[in-house]
Design an enzyme around this catalytic site. Structure first.
Site, PDB file in Angstrom:
ATOM      1  N   ARG A  76       0.848  -1.210   0.000  1.00  0.00           N
ATOM      2  CA  ARG A  76       0.000   0.000   0.000  1.00  0.00           C
ATOM      3  C   ARG A  76       0.876   1.250   0.000  1.00  0.00           C
ATOM      4  NH1 ARG A  76      -4.916   0.640  -1.323  1.00  0.00           N
ATOM      5  NH2 ARG A  76      -5.689  -0.981   0.101  1.00  0.00           N
ATOM      6  N   ARG A  99       0.541  -6.787  -9.380  1.00  0.00           N
ATOM      7  CA  ARG A  99       1.031  -6.177  -8.135  1.00  0.00           C
ATOM      8  C   ARG A  99       1.223  -7.195  -7.019  1.00  0.00           C
ATOM      9  NH1 ARG A  99      -3.789  -2.642  -5.180  1.00  0.00           N
ATOM     10  NH2 ARG A  99      -5.377  -4.256  -5.219  1.00  0.00           N
ATOM     11  N   HIS A 161      -0.155   3.298 -10.465  1.00  0.00           N
ATOM     12  CA  HIS A 161      -1.071   3.807  -9.435  1.00  0.00           C
ATOM     13  C   HIS A 161      -0.278   4.614  -8.388  1.00  0.00           C
ATOM     14  CE1 HIS A 161      -4.012   3.635  -6.200  1.00  0.00           C
ATOM     15  NE2 HIS A 161      -4.798   2.799  -6.820  1.00  0.00           N
ATOM     16  N   ASP A 205     -12.970   9.801  -5.991  1.00  0.00           N
ATOM     17  CA  ASP A 205     -12.570   8.621  -6.766  1.00  0.00           C
ATOM     18  C   ASP A 205     -13.089   8.828  -8.189  1.00  0.00           C
ATOM     19  OD1 ASP A 205     -11.736   6.161  -7.608  1.00  0.00           O
ATOM     20  OD2 ASP A 205     -12.822   5.004  -6.094  1.00  0.00           O
ATOM     21  N   GLU A 264      -3.112   8.828 -10.928  1.00  0.00           N
ATOM     22  CA  GLU A 264      -2.672   7.582 -11.546  1.00  0.00           C
ATOM     23  C   GLU A 264      -2.727   7.682 -13.073  1.00  0.00           C
ATOM     24  OE1 GLU A 264      -5.348   4.652  -9.798  1.00  0.00           O
ATOM     25  OE2 GLU A 264      -5.538   5.920  -8.027  1.00  0.00           O
TER      26      GLU A 264
HETATM   27  C1  BG6 Z   1      -8.066   3.442  -7.061  1.00  0.00           C
HETATM   28  C2  BG6 Z   1      -9.528   3.185  -7.280  1.00  0.00           C
HETATM   29  O1  BG6 Z   1      -7.402   3.398  -8.276  1.00  0.00           O
HETATM   30  O2  BG6 Z   1      -7.538   2.434  -6.193  1.00  0.00           O
HETATM   31  C3  BG6 Z   1     -10.253   3.144  -5.946  1.00  0.00           C
HETATM   32  O3  BG6 Z   1     -10.065   4.199  -8.114  1.00  0.00           O
HETATM   33  C4  BG6 Z   1      -9.618   2.123  -5.034  1.00  0.00           C
HETATM   34  O4  BG6 Z   1     -11.621   2.826  -6.151  1.00  0.00           O
HETATM   35  C5  BG6 Z   1      -8.126   2.425  -4.923  1.00  0.00           C
HETATM   36  O5  BG6 Z   1     -10.224   2.174  -3.750  1.00  0.00           O
HETATM   37  C6  BG6 Z   1      -7.358   1.442  -4.055  1.00  0.00           C
HETATM   38  O6  BG6 Z   1      -7.578   0.137  -4.475  1.00  0.00           O
HETATM   39  P1  BG6 Z   1      -6.984  -1.078  -3.671  1.00  0.00           P
HETATM   40  O7  BG6 Z   1      -7.434  -2.316  -4.384  1.00  0.00           O
HETATM   41  O8  BG6 Z   1      -5.491  -0.907  -3.700  1.00  0.00           O
HETATM   42  O9  BG6 Z   1      -7.518  -0.973  -2.271  1.00  0.00           O
END
Ligand code: BG6
Length: 293
Positions: A76, A99, A161, A205, A264
């Site tokens: 994360r 990922r 991302h 979002d 992103e």
């Molecule tokens: C973003 C999405 O790209 O990623 C969101 O638009 C999402 O909707 C976020 O919550 C995080 O995603 P994840 O799967 O890493 O929790």
């Protein structure tokens, strides 16, 4: 290969004073790059860039202190590589498999200008050859390259991302998306972005479509702008989870949301890419910063 064999194989890519292999969090193998102008860290798990900073500057990328570092979970923060689909998919891992896959480091190279280039290869993608090339210098350049090695058309979504570190979500603004078609993922509505800059007052979002524009994150608190320059990308996603969603995310601290924003660079939805056999696509993103104008 066991852990030690993986580390021994990786060490053949070390460059003294520039590229060092180490056992990172969760004992996952990782690579540290140091140059005169900037430094970075990349985990092989996800080919995930977990840090980048220019010499003498605050980090550009945000990393959650609550991130997992586990073989079957994404990291994360930093730069998750999203492929071959974006978002949820029934019975499958969200945001694709890239990922949560361990990539191979295939090359490390010291370039004439002092930057360092790392090349990663995604194993086991049947219809495609997938490379991720990370160049660390005074900016961070990432190239996600897909070649259709199969005999039929291959369709996929992709996304770098990027999570950015900011002084505070209430004080920043994102420029560069005026005029783009905006799909709001929270309401399901569509409109054209009319604001000169985007400001944040609630969970956000959004998928901006038909845009190849550079996005600029203006951060008066840190006195800097971060620039997200891209090519081979027609979608930009802007995301901040705000209070409630942050609480629902097990691998994200409840108090971290004000300190990050995701801008992103993607090809998603109607901008999914279809490659004919032998076809190749390159998604290139350069992250840089400058004092706030
Ligand atoms: C973003 C999405 O790209 O990623 C969101 O638009 C999402 O909707 C976020 O919550 C995080 O995603 P994840 O799967 O890493 O929790």
């Amino acid at each position: 290969m066991n852990n030690q064999q993986t580390m021994d194989a990786l060490k053949t890519h070390e460059i003294p004073g520039r590229v060092t292999v180490f056992s990172g969090k969760g004992n996952l193998p990782a690579v540290r790059v140091e140059t005169e102008a900037g430094e970075a860290e990349v985990y092989l798990h996800g080919a995930h860039v977990t840090g980048f900073r220019k010499k003498g500057e605050e980090p550009l990328l945000f990393m959650s202190g609550s991130s997992d570092f586990l073989p079957d979970k994404p990291i994360r923060g930093g730069v998750p590589v999203i492929f071959p689909w974006f978002g949820p998919r029934e019975g499958q891992p969200g945001h694709g498999t890239a990922r949560i896959t361990d990539w191979d480091l295939t090359e490390s190279l010291l370039l004439p200008d002092g930057a360092v280039r790392l090349s990663f290869h995604l194993p086991c993608e049947e219809a495609a050859g997938v490379e991720f090339i990370v160049t660390v210098g005074s900016s961070l350049v990432m190239e996600f390259v897909v070649t259709n090695t199969g005999t039929a058309d291959f369709t996929f979504e992709n996304c770098l991302h990027t999570y950015f570190q900011i002084s505070g979500i209430h004080g920043i603004e994102v420029a560069g998306l005026k005029g783009a078609r905006c799909l709001d993922s929270l309401t399901g509505t569509e409109r054209v972005e009319e604001a000169e800059t985007i400001r944040f007052t609630a969970e956000t979002d959004r998928i901006y479509q038909d845009t190849a524009a550079t996005a600029e994150i203006r951060d008066p608190g840190l006195g800097r702008s971060i620039f997200v320059r891209k090519s081979g990308s027609m979608s930009t996603v802007v995301w901040n989870p705000w209070i409630e969603k942050a609480r629902r995310m097990p691998d994200f601290g409840d108090d971290e949301w004000p300190h990050m924003v995701c801008v992103e660079s993607c090809n998603v939805g109607e901008h999914a890419i279809t490659l004919a056999p032998g076809g190749r696509s390159v998604l290139r993103v350069e992250i840089d910063s400058a004092p706030l104008a």
